[in-house]
Design a protein around this motif. Structure first.
Motif, PDB file in Angstrom:
ATOM      1  N   ILE A  93       0.985  -1.244   0.051  1.00 21.86           N
ATOM      2  CA  ILE A  93      -0.222   0.223  -0.022  1.00 21.86           C
ATOM      3  C   ILE A  93       0.707   1.096   0.065  1.00 21.86           C
ATOM      4  CG2 ILE A  93      -1.505   1.367   1.455  1.00 21.86           C
ATOM      5  CD1 ILE A  93      -3.156  -1.162   1.922  1.00 21.86           C
ATOM      6  N   THR A  95       3.410   3.813  -0.956  1.00 17.36           N
ATOM      7  CA  THR A  95       4.351   4.102  -2.052  1.00 17.36           C
ATOM      8  C   THR A  95       5.548   4.386  -2.007  1.00 17.36           C
ATOM      9  OG1 THR A  95       3.126   5.934  -2.652  1.00 17.36           O
ATOM     10  CG2 THR A  95       2.314   4.377  -3.555  1.00 17.36           C
ATOM     11  N   TYR A 110      -4.336   3.873  11.534  1.00 13.44           N
ATOM     12  CA  TYR A 110      -4.313   4.355  10.408  1.00 13.44           C
ATOM     13  C   TYR A 110      -2.823   4.786  10.002  1.00 13.44           C
ATOM     14  CZ  TYR A 110      -9.230   4.333  10.913  1.00 13.44           C
ATOM     15  OH  TYR A 110     -10.685   3.851  11.261  1.00 13.44           O
ATOM     16  N   THR A 140      -1.208   9.025  -2.887  1.00 12.78           N
ATOM     17  CA  THR A 140      -0.864   7.679  -2.203  1.00 12.78           C
ATOM     18  C   THR A 140      -2.097   7.203  -1.153  1.00 12.78           C
ATOM     19  OG1 THR A 140       0.934   6.570  -1.158  1.00 12.78           O
ATOM     20  CG2 THR A 140       0.325   8.751  -0.258  1.00 12.78           C
ATOM     21  N   PRO A 141      -2.295   5.927  -1.064  1.00 11.68           N
ATOM     22  CA  PRO A 141      -3.120   5.364  -0.234  1.00 11.68           C
ATOM     23  C   PRO A 141      -2.873   5.864   1.254  1.00 11.68           C
ATOM     24  CG  PRO A 141      -2.569   3.970  -1.675  1.00 11.68           C
ATOM     25  CD  PRO A 141      -1.547   4.840  -1.597  1.00 11.68           C
ATOM     26  N   ALA A 143      -3.206   3.564   4.841  1.00 12.24           N
ATOM     27  CA  ALA A 143      -3.315   2.153   5.052  1.00 12.24           C
ATOM     28  C   ALA A 143      -4.329   2.106   6.492  1.00 12.24           C
ATOM     29  CB  ALA A 143      -2.246   1.570   5.413  1.00 12.24           C
ATOM     30  N   SER A 152      -5.293  -3.096   4.825  1.00  3.96           N
ATOM     31  CA  SER A 152      -6.037  -2.709   3.745  1.00  3.96           C
ATOM     32  C   SER A 152      -5.945  -1.213   3.334  1.00  3.96           C
ATOM     33  CB  SER A 152      -7.691  -3.292   3.924  1.00  3.96           C
ATOM     34  OG  SER A 152      -8.073  -2.517   4.983  1.00  3.96           O
ATOM     35  N   LYS A 153      -6.594  -0.843   2.240  1.00  2.00           N
ATOM     36  CA  LYS A 153      -6.495   0.512   2.003  1.00  2.00           C
ATOM     37  C   LYS A 153      -7.778   1.379   2.780  1.00  2.00           C
ATOM     38  CE  LYS A 153      -4.657   0.837  -2.579  1.00  2.00           C
ATOM     39  NZ  LYS A 153      -4.752   1.157  -4.023  1.00  2.00           N
ATOM     40  N   ASP A 156      -7.846   6.488  -0.630  1.00  2.00           N
ATOM     41  CA  ASP A 156      -6.660   6.397  -1.868  1.00  2.00           C
ATOM     42  C   ASP A 156      -6.666   8.018  -2.269  1.00  2.00           C
ATOM     43  OD1 ASP A 156      -4.968   5.642  -3.405  1.00  2.00           O
ATOM     44  OD2 ASP A 156      -6.407   4.165  -4.554  1.00  2.00           O
ATOM     45  N   THR A 197     -13.460   1.447   8.816  1.00  2.00           N
ATOM     46  CA  THR A 197     -13.566   1.803   7.414  1.00  2.00           C
ATOM     47  C   THR A 197     -14.091   3.395   7.346  1.00  2.00           C
ATOM     48  OG1 THR A 197     -15.766   1.006   6.922  1.00  2.00           O
ATOM     49  CG2 THR A 197     -13.870  -0.580   6.464  1.00  2.00           C
TER      50      THR A 197
END
Length: 290
Positions: A93, A95, A110, A140-141, A143, A152-153, A156, A197
């Motif tokens: 995830i 970058t 997070y 960039t995402p 996480a 997971s993302k 984004d 989420t």
């Protein structure tokens, strides 16, 4: 005029100050590769752990175990019996270097990341190109790491997601997460679901007109956000919509903040460039009584 007093000097580059569960101030020193804990009343300090690949954000699982970001290998490490073990691998995830982290009460984390090699870009061309309104940072995402280490993302296309904090919850409304998008010059809000989420992304405060590239942040009980502006020797308190209610002047540029009781703790340095702060011990912890 400087409003703060120096609590500790001789740091290389202090980041990610946190109010620990034992009441002490925990913080990372990037280029000393250490996470430290400082008693604000006695001044006693200890090295909690050493992170060879450079520490940044930290937090705690519900059972009290420490989590810390290991920047260069893009992982989250967990302190177990005095040793750091792998908690989560962010390589799919993040970058570029992993960075700041916020851990909630359930142990969900997070984690942001640089998105690209910022330090090399500044070394090559300076900061000026990035300050132009037409310049757009790579996205960039963000996480999301579950307590068991599953990654997971969460979101984004963020522009250098950095400091984070939760606003005070209102009955019947979802919890709000604030993310500092450093290179978007603003604070972004998300609604947080029960499973962690994120949804309903929105601009909470646009700060470009104030020359604030938000780095670390701290939220207060009144719904304000204290912002370290990275490019200025100050800390600003911001309300939704971008209103600035307070300004605290520091002795050098401020990159991270924490609220410890009624004390504002600031991590300051003359620069964030490694060639400057990894060599000389110019970083400071500064404090301001609110």
């Amino acid at each position: 005029m400087v409003d703060t007093t120096v609590l500790r000097d001789g740091l290389r580059f202090g980041e990610a100050p946190r109010h620990g569960p034992d009441g002490r101030l925990f913080y990372s020193d990037f280029y000393a590769h250490e996470v430290r804990a400082l008693d604000l009343d006695t001044g006693a300090e200890e090295i909690v752990c050493t992170v060879p690949e450079q520490p940044s954000g930290s937090g705690w699982l519900p059972d009290g175990r420490l989590l810390v970001v290991s920047m260069k290998d893009r992982t989250v490490r967990r302190l177990e019996g005095g040793a750091l073990v792998l908690h989560a691998d962010l390589g799919g995830i993040a970058t570029f270097h992993a960075n700041d982290m916020l851990v909630d009460g359930a142990g969900r984390a997070y984690v942001g990341n640089f998105g690209f090699d910022l330090h090399s870009a500044i070394a090559a061309g300076g900061e000026a190109p990035m300050l132009e309104p037409g310049w757009v940072a790579p996205g960039t995402p963000l996480a999301l790491v579950q307590p068991d280490g599953t990654v997971s993302k969460a979101a984004d296309d963020l522009k250098f997601p950095n400091g984070m904090g939760f606003l005070p919850s209102r009955e019947g409304e979802p919890r709000t997460l604030i993310v500092a998008e450093t290179l978007a010059f603003g604070l972004t809000a998300f609604d947080v679901a029960a499973d962690g989420t994120l949804s309903n992304r929105r601009v909470w405060a646009s700060l470009r007109e104030h020359f604030i590239a938000p780095d670390g942040i701290a939220t207060d009980d009144e719904g304000g956000v204290w912002v370290a502006p990275a490019l200025q020797p100050s800390v600003f308190r911001v309300r939704e919509g971008g209103e600035i209610t307070h300004k605290v002047e520091t002795s050098q540029n401020c990159f991270a903040v924490a609220l410890i009781g009624r004390r504002l703790v600031c991590c300051t340095a003359p620069s964030s460039q490694p060639e400057v702060v990894s060599v000389d011990r110019l970083g400071k912890l500064e404090v301001f009584d609110l």
